[in-house]
Motif scaffolding. Structure first.
Motif, PDB file in Angstrom:
ATOM      1  N   PRO A 147       0.821  -1.210   0.000  1.00 21.12           N
ATOM      2  CA  PRO A 147       0.000   0.000   0.000  1.00 21.12           C
ATOM      3  C   PRO A 147       0.857   1.263   0.000  1.00 21.12           C
ATOM      4  O   PRO A 147       2.027   1.233   0.368  1.00 21.12           O
ATOM      5  CB  PRO A 147      -0.806  -0.120   1.295  1.00 21.12           C
ATOM      6  N   TYR A 148       0.228   2.351  -0.402  1.00 20.88           N
ATOM      7  CA  TYR A 148       0.933   3.635  -0.393  1.00 20.88           C
ATOM      8  C   TYR A 148       1.045   4.164   1.034  1.00 20.88           C
ATOM      9  O   TYR A 148       0.088   4.119   1.809  1.00 20.88           O
ATOM     10  CB  TYR A 148       0.189   4.653  -1.247  1.00 20.88           C
ATOM     11  N   ALA A 149       2.230   4.680   1.350  1.00 25.66           N
ATOM     12  CA  ALA A 149       2.450   5.313   2.639  1.00 25.66           C
ATOM     13  C   ALA A 149       3.370   6.510   2.443  1.00 25.66           C
ATOM     14  O   ALA A 149       4.520   6.339   2.028  1.00 25.66           O
ATOM     15  CB  ALA A 149       3.072   4.331   3.631  1.00 25.66           C
ATOM     16  N   PRO A 150       2.906   7.731   2.690  1.00 24.26           N
ATOM     17  CA  PRO A 150       3.792   8.887   2.607  1.00 24.26           C
ATOM     18  C   PRO A 150       4.920   8.757   3.623  1.00 24.26           C
ATOM     19  O   PRO A 150       4.794   8.018   4.616  1.00 24.26           O
ATOM     20  CB  PRO A 150       2.873  10.063   2.958  1.00 24.26           C
ATOM     21  N   PRO A 151       6.033   9.453   3.419  1.00 21.89           N
ATOM     22  CA  PRO A 151       7.142   9.343   4.368  1.00 21.89           C
ATOM     23  C   PRO A 151       6.748   9.829   5.756  1.00 21.89           C
ATOM     24  O   PRO A 151       6.078  10.847   5.907  1.00 21.89           O
ATOM     25  CB  PRO A 151       8.227  10.225   3.748  1.00 21.89           C
ATOM     26  N   GLY A 152       7.165   9.070   6.767  1.00 23.06           N
ATOM     27  CA  GLY A 152       6.892   9.454   8.140  1.00 23.06           C
ATOM     28  C   GLY A 152       8.055  10.198   8.757  1.00 23.06           C
ATOM     29  O   GLY A 152       8.882  10.786   8.053  1.00 23.06           O
ATOM     30  N   ASP A 153       8.146  10.144  10.065  1.00 22.03           N
ATOM     31  CA  ASP A 153       9.203  10.867  10.758  1.00 22.03           C
ATOM     32  C   ASP A 153      10.564  10.188  10.627  1.00 22.03           C
ATOM     33  O   ASP A 153      11.600  10.848  10.747  1.00 22.03           O
ATOM     34  CB  ASP A 153       8.856  11.006  12.242  1.00 22.03           C
ATOM     35  N   HIS A 154      10.569   8.884  10.387  1.00 22.45           N
ATOM     36  CA  HIS A 154      11.824   8.135  10.345  1.00 22.45           C
ATOM     37  C   HIS A 154      11.882   7.299   9.072  1.00 22.45           C
ATOM     38  O   HIS A 154      10.851   6.804   8.595  1.00 22.45           O
ATOM     39  CB  HIS A 154      11.952   7.219  11.560  1.00 22.45           C
ATOM     40  N   ALA A 155      13.075   7.120   8.523  1.00 23.75           N
ATOM     41  CA  ALA A 155      13.267   6.255   7.371  1.00 23.75           C
ATOM     42  C   ALA A 155      12.915   4.815   7.759  1.00 23.75           C
ATOM     43  O   ALA A 155      13.217   4.378   8.877  1.00 23.75           O
ATOM     44  CB  ALA A 155      14.707   6.325   6.882  1.00 23.75           C
ATOM     45  N   PRO A 156      12.289   4.055   6.871  1.00 23.97           N
ATOM     46  CA  PRO A 156      11.908   2.680   7.208  1.00 23.97           C
ATOM     47  C   PRO A 156      13.057   1.830   7.730  1.00 23.97           C
ATOM     48  O   PRO A 156      12.864   1.054   8.672  1.00 23.97           O
ATOM     49  CB  PRO A 156      11.364   2.139   5.883  1.00 23.97           C
ATOM     50  N   ILE A 157      14.247   1.971   7.174  1.00 24.07           N
ATOM     51  CA  ILE A 157      15.351   1.113   7.616  1.00 24.07           C
ATOM     52  C   ILE A 157      15.685   1.361   9.077  1.00 24.07           C
ATOM     53  O   ILE A 157      16.078   0.440   9.805  1.00 24.07           O
ATOM     54  CB  ILE A 157      16.598   1.304   6.716  1.00 24.07           C
ATOM     55  N   ASP A 160      -0.329 -12.596   2.211  1.00 22.24           N
ATOM     56  CA  ASP A 160       0.891 -11.875   1.846  1.00 22.24           C
ATOM     57  C   ASP A 160       1.660 -11.477   3.102  1.00 22.24           C
ATOM     58  O   ASP A 160       1.122 -10.768   3.960  1.00 22.24           O
ATOM     59  CB  ASP A 160       0.518 -10.619   1.050  1.00 22.24           C
ATOM     60  N   PRO A 161       2.930 -11.910   3.247  1.00 23.72           N
ATOM     61  CA  PRO A 161       3.719 -11.509   4.422  1.00 23.72           C
ATOM     62  C   PRO A 161       3.905 -10.005   4.561  1.00 23.72           C
ATOM     63  O   PRO A 161       4.215  -9.521   5.650  1.00 23.72           O
ATOM     64  CB  PRO A 161       5.066 -12.210   4.188  1.00 23.72           C
ATOM     65  N   VAL A 162       3.719  -9.253   3.473  1.00 24.56           N
ATOM     66  CA  VAL A 162       3.848  -7.795   3.554  1.00 24.56           C
ATOM     67  C   VAL A 162       2.870  -7.218   4.573  1.00 24.56           C
ATOM     68  O   VAL A 162       3.138  -6.180   5.192  1.00 24.56           O
ATOM     69  CB  VAL A 162       3.637  -7.153   2.167  1.00 24.56           C
ATOM     70  N   LEU A 163       1.743  -7.883   4.767  1.00 26.11           N
ATOM     71  CA  LEU A 163       0.745  -7.378   5.711  1.00 26.11           C
ATOM     72  C   LEU A 163       1.308  -7.194   7.109  1.00 26.11           C
ATOM     73  O   LEU A 163       0.847  -6.334   7.865  1.00 26.11           O
ATOM     74  CB  LEU A 163      -0.447  -8.330   5.762  1.00 26.11           C
ATOM     75  N   THR A 164       2.306  -8.000   7.468  1.00 27.48           N
ATOM     76  CA  THR A 164       2.880  -7.906   8.811  1.00 27.48           C
ATOM     77  C   THR A 164       3.693  -6.628   9.002  1.00 27.48           C
ATOM     78  O   THR A 164       4.039  -6.288  10.133  1.00 27.48           O
ATOM     79  CB  THR A 164       3.762  -9.122   9.102  1.00 27.48           C
ATOM     80  N   MET A 165       4.029  -5.923   7.910  1.00 29.27           N
ATOM     81  CA  MET A 165       4.845  -4.716   8.006  1.00 29.27           C
ATOM     82  C   MET A 165       4.004  -3.467   8.235  1.00 29.27           C
ATOM     83  O   MET A 165       4.545  -2.383   8.447  1.00 29.27           O
ATOM     84  CB  MET A 165       5.684  -4.544   6.733  1.00 29.27           C
ATOM     85  N   PHE A 166       2.688  -3.603   8.187  1.00 31.41           N
ATOM     86  CA  PHE A 166       1.802  -2.451   8.356  1.00 31.41           C
ATOM     87  C   PHE A 166       0.871  -2.706   9.537  1.00 31.41           C
ATOM     88  O   PHE A 166       0.184  -3.723   9.580  1.00 31.41           O
ATOM     89  CB  PHE A 166       0.994  -2.205   7.075  1.00 31.41           C
ATOM     90  N   ARG A 167       0.861  -1.789  10.490  1.00 29.12           N
ATOM     91  CA  ARG A 167       0.015  -1.943  11.672  1.00 29.12           C
ATOM     92  C   ARG A 167      -1.456  -1.749  11.352  1.00 29.12           C
ATOM     93  O   ARG A 167      -2.325  -2.318  12.019  1.00 29.12           O
ATOM     94  CB  ARG A 167       0.456  -0.938  12.741  1.00 29.12           C
ATOM     95  N   THR A 168      -1.739  -0.929  10.338  1.00 31.59           N
ATOM     96  CA  THR A 168      -3.119  -0.609   9.984  1.00 31.59           C
ATOM     97  C   THR A 168      -3.509  -1.357   8.726  1.00 31.59           C
ATOM     98  O   THR A 168      -2.771  -1.345   7.740  1.00 31.59           O
ATOM     99  CB  THR A 168      -3.272   0.903   9.744  1.00 31.59           C
ATOM    100  N   PRO A 169      -4.653  -2.040   8.688  1.00 33.06           N
ATOM    101  CA  PRO A 169      -5.095  -2.723   7.468  1.00 33.06           C
ATOM    102  C   PRO A 169      -5.229  -1.748   6.308  1.00 33.06           C
ATOM    103  O   PRO A 169      -5.593  -0.576   6.505  1.00 33.06           O
ATOM    104  CB  PRO A 169      -6.461  -3.299   7.867  1.00 33.06           C
ATOM    105  N   PRO A 170      -4.944  -2.199   5.078  1.00 33.78           N
ATOM    106  CA  PRO A 170      -5.032  -1.290   3.932  1.00 33.78           C
ATOM    107  C   PRO A 170      -6.379  -0.605   3.795  1.00 33.78           C
ATOM    108  O   PRO A 170      -6.443   0.561   3.387  1.00 33.78           O
ATOM    109  CB  PRO A 170      -4.757  -2.216   2.737  1.00 33.78           C
ATOM    110  N   GLU A 171      -7.452  -1.309   4.137  1.00 37.55           N
ATOM    111  CA  GLU A 171      -8.783  -0.715   4.019  1.00 37.55           C
ATOM    112  C   GLU A 171      -8.941   0.530   4.885  1.00 37.55           C
ATOM    113  O   GLU A 171      -9.705   1.444   4.536  1.00 37.55           O
ATOM    114  CB  GLU A 171      -9.848  -1.741   4.410  1.00 37.55           C
TER     115      GLU A 171
END
Length: 320
Positions: free
Chosen positions: A125-135, A267-278
């Protein structure tokens, strides 16, 4: 797919398959794939009345593969697709991306709204940049707790390349299976330690799978025998550079064009996002026209469920 052409964009050449006539739709693949991942969509979308372009992303297959890590930054790669759209059509295009291709598609639409009239993402899913880089977030969540995370493992130049290039065919088929809807629970291990290798604990399946044949594996392996893995892995090494660039960019971080999102519920990617795409996407996509969750499907969305994905894409395109 028909024979590809080398198209000059942004100082490099992208090997690109094109088929059909009509409004342009660009399909952007992810890691570790090539344009072959869109084999089912190219024919279906072109038959539905669209001109479809499926490039090997820079660093993959028959496209140019610059050496520097920074050559794979979001700033460079989004311009690749803007230039490709300009080269292939005088009118604004639609861009669709899967896996790493999804953030590339989302941000290409954000950064070049004059060139793209709509955008769709698969898996990520799309996510604008937050306060910290993902890495930096990954280091806190995984490295500091002595847990393995593949994107952290990919950071050191040459390490993952050596592992994956030792036997590209074996590496690829294990990776595909572990992230697919066919894999058993924990097919992508979650108990590995920091310092383990990415292929540790992965199972090699017997082929064919319902969605993946030996011929498909041969096509991917042949492409990675040519390109190697450095360019594809360099995409992961630009987290901080991408974060700083997107954070500072004056364009609206809320994407305005009509959009669509499709993903598999395994999809294992789902585990990387706390909020469901919906719930996540209506706040970041101003004209979201659908979020579709595919039961039993893993990460390789358009390959595992081609008929469903084709129908969803064509219905969305026709309604634009």
């Amino acid at each position: 797919m028909t024979e590809p052409a080398l198209i000059e964009v942004n100082g490099i050449r992208l090997r690109t398959w094109t088929l059909g006539d009509g409004p342009l739709v660009i399909l952007v693949h992810g890691f570790p794939e090539t344009a072959h991942s869109w084999r089912h969509q190219v024919a279906a979308l072109s038959a539905a009345g669209y001109r479809v372009a499926a490039p090997d992303v820079r660093g993959y297959g028959g496209s140019d593969a610059p050496e520097p890590v920074e050559a794979y930054a979001m700033e460079e790669m989004t311009r690749d697709f803007a230039d490709l759209a300009t080269a292939l059509s005088p009118d604004p295009a639609v861009i669709v991306g899967h896996d790493w291709g999804a953030p590339l598609a989302w941000n290409t639409a954000r950064l070049f709204p004059e060139r793209f009239r709509a955008v769709a993402g698969l898996s990520v899913p799309y996510a604008p940049p937050g306060d910290h880089a993902p890495i930096d977030i990954y280091h806190k969540l995984f490295t500091e707790k002595d847990r393995f995370f593949y994107q952290v493992y990919f950071q050191d130049e040459g390490v993952a390349e050596a592992e994956l290039e030792a036997d590209p065919e074996d590496s690829l088929v294990k990776f595909y299976y572990a992230w697919s809807g066919d894999a058993p629970e924990h097919g992508w291990p979650t108990d590995k330690k920091h310092g383990d290798k990415v292929l540790t604990g992965l199972t090699r399946p017997d082929l064919p799978l319902s969605w993946f044949t030996q011929e498909d594996l041969d096509a991917y392996a042949a492409a990675f025998e040519v390109s190697g893995f450095r360019g594809p892995l360099n995409r992961y090494r630009n987290h901080r550079r991408d974060h700083d660039f997107l954070k500072a960019h004056p364009s609206n971080p809320i994407i305005q064009q009509p959009s669509l999102f499709i993903y598999g519920d395994r999809d294992p990617v789902l585990t990387m996002f706390r909020t469901p795409p919906e719930k996540l996407l209506p706040a970041t996509l101003a004209d979201l026209r659908g979020v579709h969750r595919l039961p039993g499907i893993g990460h390789w969305t358009q390959q595992e469920a081609p008929e469903t994905v084709n129908r969803l894409l064509i219905d969305w395109l026709r309604a634009l």
